[in-house]
Scaffold this motif. Structure first.
Motif, PDB file in Angstrom:
ATOM      1  N   TYR A  63       0.817  -1.209   0.000  1.00 29.91           N
ATOM      2  CA  TYR A  63       0.000   0.000   0.000  1.00 29.91           C
ATOM      3  C   TYR A  63       0.851   1.258   0.000  1.00 29.91           C
ATOM      4  CZ  TYR A  63      -3.932  -3.065   1.264  1.00 29.91           C
ATOM      5  OH  TYR A  63      -4.885  -4.043   1.279  1.00 29.91           O
ATOM      6  N   GLY A  64       2.046   1.185   0.560  1.00 26.51           N
ATOM      7  CA  GLY A  64       2.940   2.341   0.527  1.00 26.51           C
ATOM      8  C   GLY A  64       3.210   2.790  -0.896  1.00 26.51           C
ATOM      9  N   VAL A 108       0.071   4.466  -2.272  1.00 22.68           N
ATOM     10  CA  VAL A 108      -0.045   5.854  -1.806  1.00 22.68           C
ATOM     11  C   VAL A 108       0.825   6.758  -2.677  1.00 22.68           C
ATOM     12  CG1 VAL A 108       0.479   7.442   0.097  1.00 22.68           C
ATOM     13  CG2 VAL A 108      -0.642   5.251   0.573  1.00 22.68           C
ATOM     14  N   ARG A 109       2.058   6.349  -2.916  1.00 20.25           N
ATOM     15  CA  ARG A 109       2.956   7.152  -3.763  1.00 20.25           C
ATOM     16  C   ARG A 109       2.400   7.303  -5.172  1.00 20.25           C
ATOM     17  NH1 ARG A 109       6.394   4.259  -0.554  1.00 20.25           N
ATOM     18  NH2 ARG A 109       6.764   2.599  -2.066  1.00 20.25           N
ATOM     19  N   ARG A 147      -0.479   9.802  -5.093  1.00 22.26           N
ATOM     20  CA  ARG A 147       0.024  11.170  -4.920  1.00 22.26           C
ATOM     21  C   ARG A 147       0.687  11.671  -6.190  1.00 22.26           C
ATOM     22  NH1 ARG A 147       1.058  10.478   1.005  1.00 22.26           N
ATOM     23  NH2 ARG A 147      -0.858  11.411   1.781  1.00 22.26           N
ATOM     24  N   ALA A 175      -5.071   8.524  -2.306  1.00 22.15           N
ATOM     25  CA  ALA A 175      -3.923   8.320  -1.420  1.00 22.15           C
ATOM     26  C   ALA A 175      -4.398   8.183   0.026  1.00 22.15           C
ATOM     27  CB  ALA A 175      -2.928   9.470  -1.560  1.00 22.15           C
ATOM     28  N   ALA A 176      -5.350   9.013   0.430  1.00 20.87           N
ATOM     29  CA  ALA A 176      -5.893   8.947   1.792  1.00 20.87           C
ATOM     30  C   ALA A 176      -6.595   7.607   2.027  1.00 20.87           C
ATOM     31  CB  ALA A 176      -6.849  10.101   2.040  1.00 20.87           C
ATOM     32  N   GLU A 190      -3.914   5.075   2.576  1.00 25.36           N
ATOM     33  CA  GLU A 190      -3.334   5.257   3.910  1.00 25.36           C
ATOM     34  C   GLU A 190      -4.250   4.686   4.988  1.00 25.36           C
ATOM     35  OE1 GLU A 190      -2.613   9.498   3.743  1.00 25.36           O
ATOM     36  OE2 GLU A 190      -0.453   9.119   3.532  1.00 25.36           O
ATOM     37  N   LYS A 191      -5.553   4.854   4.804  1.00 26.62           N
ATOM     38  CA  LYS A 191      -6.527   4.323   5.771  1.00 26.62           C
ATOM     39  C   LYS A 191      -6.460   2.803   5.832  1.00 26.62           C
ATOM     40  CE  LYS A 191     -11.492   4.057   6.596  1.00 26.62           C
ATOM     41  NZ  LYS A 191     -12.188   3.044   5.845  1.00 26.62           N
ATOM     42  N   MET A 207      -3.993   0.953   4.892  1.00 25.32           N
ATOM     43  CA  MET A 207      -2.670   0.593   5.379  1.00 25.32           C
ATOM     44  C   MET A 207      -2.668   0.614   6.914  1.00 25.32           C
ATOM     45  SD  MET A 207       1.110   2.019   4.260  1.00 25.32           S
ATOM     46  CE  MET A 207       0.586   3.691   4.218  1.00 25.32           C
ATOM     47  N   ALA A 208      -3.269   1.628   7.510  1.00 25.41           N
ATOM     48  CA  ALA A 208      -3.356   1.721   8.970  1.00 25.41           C
ATOM     49  C   ALA A 208      -4.203   0.583   9.541  1.00 25.41           C
ATOM     50  CB  ALA A 208      -3.933   3.075   9.378  1.00 25.41           C
TER      51      ALA A 208
END
Length: 82
Positions: free
Chosen positions: A29-30, A33-34, A37, A45-46, A49-50, A52-53
């Motif tokens: 997921y990192g 996100v890149r 973006r 991207a958000a 990130e969600k 991924m968390a």
């Protein structure tokens, strides 16, 4: 406790499997996100990130359960002769 083909009890195997897949997905997921973006898609991207968390929390929770099962019950080592 049932022992699967791996020699680990089923619950331990399942927790390790979920933990592995959560950590692997979080790593992937990192990059997502890149990519989002770089494409100027902050909302996407958000979203990445969600999730991924969420996977990070899932992996942490598995780690805690594995610690609870721990060496005292010998569920973290392959079982002999099963």
């Amino acid at each position: 406790m049932a022992t699967g083909e791996t020699g680990f009890d089923d619950v331990t195997y399942d927790l390790i499997s979920v933990q592995y897949h959560s950590l692997k997905a979080g790593h992937d997921y990192g990059q997502y996100v890149r990519d989002a973006r770089n494409a100027g898609k902050e909302d996407i991207a958000a979203f990445f990130e969600k999730i991924m968390a969420e996977d990070s929390e899932r992996a942490r929770q598995c780690h805690e359960f594995l610690r609870e099962l721990g060496p005292g019950t010998d569920n973290t080592a392959p079982q002999q002769g099963s």
